[in-house]
Design a protein around this motif. Structure first.
Motif, PDB file in Angstrom:
ATOM      1  N   ALA A  32       0.992  -1.242   0.068  1.00 16.82           N
ATOM      2  CA  ALA A  32      -0.111  -0.031   0.028  1.00 16.82           C
ATOM      3  C   ALA A  32       0.973   1.281  -0.015  1.00 16.82           C
ATOM      4  N   SER A  33       0.252   2.297  -0.376  1.00 15.64           N
ATOM      5  CA  SER A  33       0.901   3.634  -0.362  1.00 15.64           C
ATOM      6  C   SER A  33       0.091   4.540   0.395  1.00 15.64           C
TER       7      SER A  33
ATOM      8  N   ALA B  80       9.730  14.477   8.239  1.00 16.40           N
ATOM      9  CA  ALA B  80       9.417  14.420   9.988  1.00 16.40           C
ATOM     10  C   ALA B  80       8.637  13.218   9.973  1.00 16.40           C
ATOM     11  N   GLU B  81       7.815  12.605   9.078  1.00 15.99           N
ATOM     12  CA  GLU B  81       7.042  11.557   9.183  1.00 15.99           C
ATOM     13  C   GLU B  81       7.995  10.244   9.617  1.00 15.99           C
ATOM     14  N   CYS B  82       9.255  10.102   8.722  1.00 15.03           N
ATOM     15  CA  CYS B  82       9.998   8.978   8.796  1.00 15.03           C
ATOM     16  C   CYS B  82      10.532   9.062  10.296  1.00 15.03           C
ATOM     17  N   GLU B  83      11.165  10.360  10.623  1.00 14.78           N
ATOM     18  CA  GLU B  83      11.701  10.463  12.039  1.00 14.78           C
ATOM     19  C   GLU B  83      10.886  10.108  13.194  1.00 14.78           C
ATOM     20  N   LYS B  84       9.455  10.497  13.031  1.00 14.40           N
ATOM     21  CA  LYS B  84       8.526   9.796  14.013  1.00 14.40           C
ATOM     22  C   LYS B  84       8.300   8.624  14.171  1.00 14.40           C
TER      23      LYS B  84
ATOM     24  N   MET C 155      13.599   1.545   2.874  1.00 14.60           N
ATOM     25  CA  MET C 155      13.959   2.533   2.390  1.00 14.60           C
ATOM     26  C   MET C 155      13.747   3.811   2.875  1.00 14.60           C
ATOM     27  N   ASP C 156      14.973   4.602   3.097  1.00 12.49           N
ATOM     28  CA  ASP C 156      14.865   5.885   3.697  1.00 12.49           C
ATOM     29  C   ASP C 156      14.254   6.820   2.678  1.00 12.49           C
ATOM     30  N   PRO C 157      13.855   8.078   2.947  1.00 12.72           N
ATOM     31  CA  PRO C 157      13.384   8.818   2.011  1.00 12.72           C
ATOM     32  C   PRO C 157      14.097   9.232   0.742  1.00 12.72           C
ATOM     33  N   THR C 158      13.625   8.861  -0.296  1.00  8.41           N
ATOM     34  CA  THR C 158      14.109   9.002  -1.724  1.00  8.41           C
ATOM     35  C   THR C 158      13.708   9.853  -2.878  1.00  8.41           C
ATOM     36  N   GLU C 159      14.352  10.433  -3.340  1.00 12.50           N
ATOM     37  CA  GLU C 159      13.346  11.265  -4.558  1.00 12.50           C
ATOM     38  C   GLU C 159      13.662  10.648  -5.799  1.00 12.50           C
ATOM     39  N   LEU C 160      12.293  10.369  -6.286  1.00 15.19           N
ATOM     40  CA  LEU C 160      12.092   9.704  -7.814  1.00 15.19           C
ATOM     41  C   LEU C 160      11.193  10.638  -8.491  1.00 15.19           C
ATOM     42  N   ALA C 161      11.777  11.238  -9.550  1.00 13.23           N
ATOM     43  CA  ALA C 161      11.171  11.955 -10.418  1.00 13.23           C
ATOM     44  C   ALA C 161      10.566  13.343  -9.540  1.00 13.23           C
ATOM     45  N   ASN C 162       9.308  13.462  -9.516  1.00 14.30           N
ATOM     46  CA  ASN C 162       8.658  14.606  -8.763  1.00 14.30           C
ATOM     47  C   ASN C 162       8.218  14.192  -7.232  1.00 14.30           C
ATOM     48  N   VAL C 163       8.392  13.098  -6.858  1.00 12.57           N
ATOM     49  CA  VAL C 163       7.974  12.518  -5.477  1.00 12.57           C
ATOM     50  C   VAL C 163       9.241  12.205  -4.929  1.00 12.57           C
ATOM     51  N   THR C 164       8.938  12.115  -3.371  1.00  8.81           N
ATOM     52  CA  THR C 164       9.770  11.412  -2.483  1.00  8.81           C
ATOM     53  C   THR C 164       9.073  10.290  -1.751  1.00  8.81           C
ATOM     54  N   VAL C 165       9.679   8.930  -1.763  1.00  7.50           N
ATOM     55  CA  VAL C 165       9.197   7.911  -1.428  1.00  7.50           C
ATOM     56  C   VAL C 165      10.110   7.335   0.039  1.00  7.50           C
TER      57      VAL C 165
ATOM     58  N   CYS D 100       3.444  -6.889   9.980  1.00  6.67           N
ATOM     59  CA  CYS D 100       2.211  -7.778  10.088  1.00  6.67           C
ATOM     60  C   CYS D 100       2.197  -8.470   8.527  1.00  6.67           C
ATOM     61  N   GLY D 101       3.656  -8.401   7.988  1.00  6.04           N
ATOM     62  CA  GLY D 101       3.831  -8.986   6.696  1.00  6.04           C
ATOM     63  C   GLY D 101       4.029  -8.368   5.559  1.00  6.04           C
ATOM     64  N   ASN D 102       3.789  -6.835   5.715  1.00  8.02           N
ATOM     65  CA  ASN D 102       3.795  -5.937   4.581  1.00  8.02           C
ATOM     66  C   ASN D 102       4.879  -4.838   4.456  1.00  8.02           C
ATOM     67  N   LEU D 103       5.141  -4.449   3.355  1.00  6.41           N
ATOM     68  CA  LEU D 103       6.033  -3.295   3.117  1.00  6.41           C
ATOM     69  C   LEU D 103       4.995  -2.163   2.830  1.00  6.41           C
ATOM     70  N   ILE D 104       5.039  -0.986   3.317  1.00  4.54           N
ATOM     71  CA  ILE D 104       4.129   0.142   3.335  1.00  4.54           C
ATOM     72  C   ILE D 104       5.101   1.303   2.643  1.00  4.54           C
ATOM     73  N   GLN D 105       4.621   1.813   1.810  1.00  6.93           N
ATOM     74  CA  GLN D 105       5.168   3.207   1.068  1.00  6.93           C
ATOM     75  C   GLN D 105       4.471   4.380   1.425  1.00  6.93           C
ATOM     76  N   ILE D 106       5.174   5.551   2.032  1.00  8.07           N
ATOM     77  CA  ILE D 106       4.716   6.633   2.012  1.00  8.07           C
ATOM     78  C   ILE D 106       5.319   7.755   0.970  1.00  8.07           C
ATOM     79  N   VAL D 107       4.422   8.428   0.661  1.00  6.36           N
ATOM     80  CA  VAL D 107       4.780   9.517  -0.441  1.00  6.36           C
ATOM     81  C   VAL D 107       4.460  10.765  -0.198  1.00  6.36           C
ATOM     82  N   GLN D 108       5.553  11.772  -0.577  1.00  2.00           N
ATOM     83  CA  GLN D 108       5.310  13.073  -0.497  1.00  2.00           C
ATOM     84  C   GLN D 108       5.472  13.636  -1.812  1.00  2.00           C
ATOM     85  N   THR D 109       4.256  14.390  -2.357  1.00  4.90           N
ATOM     86  CA  THR D 109       4.351  14.661  -3.775  1.00  4.90           C
ATOM     87  C   THR D 109       4.783  15.997  -3.675  1.00  4.90           C
TER      88      THR D 109
END
Length: 127
Positions: A78-79, A87-91, A101-111, A118-127
């Motif tokens: 999920a994303s 700030a979200e990662c630090e919290k 994966m620490d915050p990484t810039e990809l094109a025009n987003v940071t993920v 619970c068995g999942n990888l979850i992505q957070i995204v800042q546009t």
């Protein structure tokens, strides 16, 4: 047409509810017994009538294989959008969340990507 519900498979619904509410800050919306499991959903506190995330038990061998397969390949289940990914990662790190994966810039987003315990990888995204 709009998305009203999406789901992630979880290895333990009670543990998932704790993680998604106490750690990530979502709010429980529905908790309805269905046999040995529950119809268990959470929502953003900023949008309590918005899209619900179903914490779906992975009791089925097919769902277990799917969940393990995408986890092993590093694919997020999920994303979620955030306004300040740093700030979200630090919290989350201060709460013991393990990032793959620490915050990484990809094109025009940071993920960033973390393990939901619970068995999942979850992505957070800042546009």
């Amino acid at each position: 047409m709009r998305i009203t519900l999406t789901s992630v498979f979880v290895s333990d619904q009670d543990e998932a509810l704790r993680f998604y509410t106490e750690t990530l800050g979502f709010v429980k919306k529905h908790d309805v017994p269905v046999g040995e499991f529950k119809w268990l959903t959470v929502v953003s506190p900023d949008d309590p009538d918005g899209t619900e995330l179903l914490l779906e038990p992975n009791d089925n061998p097919v769902s277990q294989a799917y969940q393990k397969g995408i986890f092993d390949q590093g694919i997020p289940a999920a994303s979620f959008g955030v306004t300040d990914i740093g700030a979200e990662c630090e919290k989350l790190k201060s709460l013991g969340v393990a990032f793959t994966m620490d915050p990484t810039e990809l094109a025009n987003v940071t993920v960033a990507v973390f393990d939901d315990t619970c068995g999942n990888l979850i992505q957070i995204v800042q546009t």
